[in-house]
Design an enzyme around this catalytic site. Structure first.
Site, PDB file in Angstrom:
ATOM      1  N   SER A 128      25.723  21.517   5.491  1.00 46.52           N
ATOM      2  CA  SER A 128      25.995  20.757   4.275  1.00 46.52           C
ATOM      3  C   SER A 128      26.117  21.673   3.075  1.00 46.52           C
ATOM      4  O   SER A 128      27.079  22.423   2.976  1.00 46.52           O
ATOM      5  CB  SER A 128      24.965  19.658   4.027  1.00 46.52           C
ATOM      6  OG  SER A 128      25.516  18.733   3.086  1.00 46.52           O
ATOM      7  N   HIS A 143      21.538  25.592 -10.479  1.00 48.33           N
ATOM      8  CA  HIS A 143      22.088  25.492 -11.830  1.00 48.33           C
ATOM      9  C   HIS A 143      21.004  25.970 -12.790  1.00 48.33           C
ATOM     10  O   HIS A 143      19.853  25.510 -12.696  1.00 48.33           O
ATOM     11  CB  HIS A 143      22.455  24.043 -12.179  1.00 48.33           C
ATOM     12  CG  HIS A 143      23.403  23.421 -11.207  1.00 48.33           C
ATOM     13  ND1 HIS A 143      24.759  23.642 -11.248  1.00 48.33           N
ATOM     14  CD2 HIS A 143      23.184  22.600 -10.159  1.00 48.33           C
ATOM     15  CE1 HIS A 143      25.339  22.973 -10.266  1.00 48.33           C
ATOM     16  NE2 HIS A 143      24.401  22.335  -9.584  1.00 48.33           N
ATOM     17  N   CYS A 180      22.160  18.392   7.280  1.00 46.47           N
ATOM     18  CA  CYS A 180      22.308  17.242   8.169  1.00 46.47           C
ATOM     19  C   CYS A 180      22.403  17.742   9.602  1.00 46.47           C
ATOM     20  O   CYS A 180      23.354  17.498  10.315  1.00 46.47           O
ATOM     21  CB  CYS A 180      23.533  16.421   7.795  1.00 46.47           C
ATOM     22  SG  CYS A 180      25.044  17.369   7.687  1.00 46.47           S
TER      23      CYS A 180
END
Length: 91
Positions: A70, A75, A90
């Protein structure tokens, strides 16, 4: 209509993190953050497909890692001494 829970069994792990009071200089250090993200991905056993990076002006960094399983992202907001982290697998 079919019961969707019987059609698709899905398991995943989603981790969100917020860090405050982090050294502003570290939050603007692309190489430090990239090294930390890649190291964490390797230690998790996930497979890194690609890494996108953006250095903002006057400050701040965004890193997006595409994983076979995934994604993961960082940030930073050096002016707020804050870092936000997101990872989803996943598999």
């Amino acid at each position: 209509m079919a019961d969707l829970s019987t059609i698709h069994q899905f398991n995943g792990v989603h981790i969100l993190g917020e860090m405050y009071g982090v050294d502003s200089k570290s939050l603007d250090d692309m190489e430090l953050l990239k090294s930390a993200l890649v190291s964490g991905i390797e230690k998790s056993g996930a497979s890194l497909c690609s890494l996108q990076e953006k250095q903002f002006s006057p400050s701040g960094v965004t890193l997006l890692a595409l994983l076979s399983e995934s994604h993961a992202s960082i940030h930073t907001y050096p002016e707020e001494k804050a870092l936000f982290f997101d990872a989803f697998t996943c598999g």
